[in-house]
Design an enzyme around this catalytic site. Structure first.
Site, PDB file in Angstrom:
ATOM      1  N   HIS A   1       8.108 -26.420  -1.942  1.00  0.00           N
ATOM      2  CA  HIS A   1       7.428 -27.495  -2.664  1.00  0.00           C
ATOM      3  C   HIS A   1       6.219 -26.967  -3.431  1.00  0.00           C
ATOM      4  O   HIS A   1       5.351 -27.737  -3.831  1.00  0.00           O
ATOM      5  CB  HIS A   1       7.036 -28.603  -1.681  1.00  0.00           C
ATOM      6  CG  HIS A   1       8.233 -29.206  -1.012  1.00  0.00           C
ATOM      7  ND1 HIS A   1       8.783 -30.402  -1.395  1.00  0.00           N
ATOM      8  CD2 HIS A   1       9.018 -28.729  -0.015  1.00  0.00           C
ATOM      9  CE1 HIS A   1       9.855 -30.653  -0.647  1.00  0.00           C
ATOM     10  NE2 HIS A   1      10.019 -29.649   0.198  1.00  0.00           N
TER      11      HIS A   1
ATOM     12  N   GLU B   1       0.825  -1.215   0.000  1.00  0.00           N
ATOM     13  CA  GLU B   1       0.000   0.000   0.000  1.00  0.00           C
ATOM     14  C   GLU B   1       0.855   1.258   0.000  1.00  0.00           C
ATOM     15  O   GLU B   1       0.411   2.320  -0.437  1.00  0.00           O
ATOM     16  CB  GLU B   1      -0.943   0.014   1.216  1.00  0.00           C
ATOM     17  CG  GLU B   1      -2.237  -0.713   0.951  1.00  0.00           C
ATOM     18  CD  GLU B   1      -3.329  -0.432   1.989  1.00  0.00           C
ATOM     19  OE1 GLU B   1      -3.079   0.264   2.979  1.00  0.00           O
ATOM     20  OE2 GLU B   1      -4.437  -0.939   1.787  1.00  0.00           O
TER      21      GLU B   1
ATOM     22  N   LYS C   1     -13.990  -0.045  -3.741  1.00  0.00           N
ATOM     23  CA  LYS C   1     -15.036   0.352  -2.788  1.00  0.00           C
ATOM     24  C   LYS C   1     -16.156   1.077  -3.511  1.00  0.00           C
ATOM     25  O   LYS C   1     -17.336   0.805  -3.274  1.00  0.00           O
ATOM     26  CB  LYS C   1     -14.457   1.299  -1.729  1.00  0.00           C
ATOM     27  CG  LYS C   1     -13.571   0.641  -0.713  1.00  0.00           C
ATOM     28  CD  LYS C   1     -13.294   1.653   0.391  1.00  0.00           C
ATOM     29  CE  LYS C   1     -12.146   1.203   1.259  1.00  0.00           C
ATOM     30  NZ  LYS C   1     -11.641   2.267   2.116  1.00  0.00           N
TER      31      LYS C   1
HETATM   32  O1  PA5 Z   1      -3.319   1.134   5.830  1.00  0.00           O
HETATM   33  C1  PA5 Z   1      -4.432   1.594   5.662  1.00  0.00           C
HETATM   34  O2  PA5 Z   1      -4.679   2.799   5.783  1.00  0.00           O
HETATM   35  C2  PA5 Z   1      -5.584   0.683   5.311  1.00  0.00           C
HETATM   36  O3  PA5 Z   1      -5.153  -0.623   5.077  1.00  0.00           O
HETATM   37  C3  PA5 Z   1      -6.611   0.659   6.423  1.00  0.00           C
HETATM   38  O4  PA5 Z   1      -5.999   0.249   7.616  1.00  0.00           O
HETATM   39  C4  PA5 Z   1      -7.797  -0.241   6.094  1.00  0.00           C
HETATM   40  O5  PA5 Z   1      -8.354   0.125   4.872  1.00  0.00           O
HETATM   41  C5  PA5 Z   1      -8.858  -0.159   7.191  1.00  0.00           C
HETATM   42  O6  PA5 Z   1      -9.272   1.158   7.370  1.00  0.00           O
HETATM   43  P1  PA5 Z   1     -10.060   1.619   8.648  1.00  0.00           P
HETATM   44  O7  PA5 Z   1      -9.179   1.440   9.833  1.00  0.00           O
HETATM   45  O8  PA5 Z   1     -10.388   3.043   8.390  1.00  0.00           O
HETATM   46  O9  PA5 Z   1     -11.296   0.764   8.751  1.00  0.00           O
END
Ligand code: PA5
Length: 448
Positions: A310, A289, A424
């Site tokens: 494996h 990310e 989303k």
């Molecule tokens: O690293 C990030 O920002 C994302 O992976 C969030 O942690 C994830 O989308 C969950 O978001 P939230 O804590 O707002 O529910």
């Protein structure tokens, strides 16, 4: 405290002369930019001084709340996804007995997870279990609006209220969310849940050392002070040392960017300990990310050896040459187990009699290292003395620091995740969320 060790000697030979030096300089330039807050995404730098900035009072309060939940519950359901899920699970699974759920004299609650998937059977199965055990819930969402955890919480809230009554249920729920925004915050205020704040300037995947990770980790029975101590030591070290020569986070960022520049677009984080499976998952999210944007970035993949030798082993040895490996080695296991000798030796294994399993594992690791280098896969090695709270705290901070420098070197903002919104938006449109009607129509046409 012993520091993790970084060894790049089995990777540099894959680089042209001067390439590593040049990337070291590039990464070193990012060090003051990160620390002065002059880089991209500088409103999300709260994690940089999080370990040293956490007060003993907060840690104490977390411990008390975690103990309260642990004392009244056989199970703790941690609801969250992404950065609100993976860090806690990484540390808990790394430290837990591998068969914790079956231990007869377990003192701490079993941690189960929800909100990280939308499997209907998973949720039905979870509720089958919850009918039969005392449980509490830690619901974690920074935005307070993420669909997966919100759906899971709605389902489990109804279940826990039916089981204990609304007032008692509220005492069994902790909400970890934004200080003031989001549906979860509104709900928590309305229902009177205990709440913890995720600081505004700490993004999800950098939040494991906030209550997001600390509450579940403490409830599972692990020492969050030691975890923070390890992270604090690494924080001081990473902040003070600004050159690749004396800062392994800089060197790791430099070598991975240099390899990427040679067309090595996949980094495989490899471990030889099954309890590190979720640590790799956490690392994948952190790097994926943070760096994968603007059509750039190293794809972070993971493998658990020897298991995956494996399955993926063939590809790693002989397939497309776009990989490099980063092996996370653990020098000492907690326990000792030797191969027994056998009089008849029908399986021909007496040559191993008396050897520790870790010795066999180590030879598998060294054999694999040599084979993969011969196969054209550069190898970076990061080793820790053992899996414990302090070393995991160190590793967390090390990877976070290296990731942010690496993202800056690549020229991206390592603290946002705009690409996550695309699915989303489509999901909301396909589910007819108010405000998404037009998009829904268009998408349904595309699916015809
Ligand atoms: O690293 C990030 O920002 C994302 O992976 C969030 O942690 C994830 O989308 C969950 O978001 P939230 O804590 O707002 O529910």
């Amino acid at each position: 405290m012993e520091f993790l060790k970084l060894d790049i000697s089995k990777a540099i030979s894959f680089l042209p002369t001067g390439s590593l030096k040049s990337f070291e300089k590039k990464v070193e330039k990012q060090h003051p930019i990160l620390l002065s807050g002059n880089g991209k995404g500088n409103d999300f730098l709260g994690w940089v001084r999080l370990p040293s900035g956490s007060t003993p009072e907060l840690v104490q309060q977390i411990r008390e709340d975690a103990d309260r939940m642990a004392n009244s519950s056989q199970l703790l359901i941690v609801i969250g996804i992404g950065g609100s899920y993976l860090g806690a699970r990484a540390i808990i699974e790394a430290l837990n007995h591998p068969f914790n759920q079956l231990l007869p004299n377990r003192k701490k609650p079993i941690i189960l997870y929800a909100g990280e998937n939308l499997g209907e059977d998973y949720h039905v199965g979870l509720m089958d279990i919850l009918d039969n055990y005392d449980y509490s819930i830690a619901v974690i969402s920074k935005s307070g609006t993420t669909t997966e955890p919100a759906v899971a919480f709605r389902i489990l809230k109804a279940h826990i209220e039916k089981k204990y009554g609304r007032r008692q249920a509220a005492r069994r729920i902790i909400a970890i969310t934004d200080a003031s925004r989001g549906a979860l915050k509104v709900l928590a205020n309305e229902e009177g849940y205990s709440t913890y704040v995720i600081p505004d300037d700490v993004g999800g995947r950098y939040s494991v050392l906030t209550p997001v990770g600390l509450i579940p980790i403490a409830a599972a029975g692990f020492d969050i002070e030691k975890l923070m101590h390890g992270a604090r030591e690494m924080e001081e070290f990473c902040i003070e040392n600004s050159s690749a020569k004396n800062n392994p986070a800089i060197l790791y960022s430099a070598i991975r960017n240099a390899l990427y520049n040679q067309g090595k677009v996949v980094e495989l984080l490899v471990n030889y300990q099954p309890n590190l499976y979720y640590f790799t998952e956490w690392w994948k999210q952190l790097y994926g990310e943070s760096e994968g944007k603007e059509n750039k970035g190293i794809f972070p993949a993971g493998a658990g050896f020897t298991t995956d030798l494996h399955s993926l082993g063939q590809f790693i040895q002989d397939g497309s040459r776009m990989l490099f490996e980063t092996t996370l080695s653990v020098e000492n296991p907690k326990n000792e187990l030797r191969v027994p000798s056998d009089d008849k030796d029908l399986d021909g294994l007496n040559f191993l009699a008396g050897k520790r399993i870790s010795e066999i594992n180590r030879m598998a690791e060294l054999g694999t290292l040599l084979a993969h280098i011969d196969g054209g896969v550069p190898n970076i090695n990061i080793s820790i003395s053992s899996v414990n709270e302090e070393n995991l705290g160190q590793l967390i901070y090390f990877f976070e620091f290296a990731c942010s420098l690496s993202g800056y070197t690549l020229g991206v903002n390592p603290f946002d995740q705009p690409g996550v919104e695309a699915y989303k938006k489509n999901m909301f449109a396909l589910l007819n969320k108010p405000g998404f009607e037009k998009e829904g129509e268009a998408l349904r046409k595309k699916l015809e």
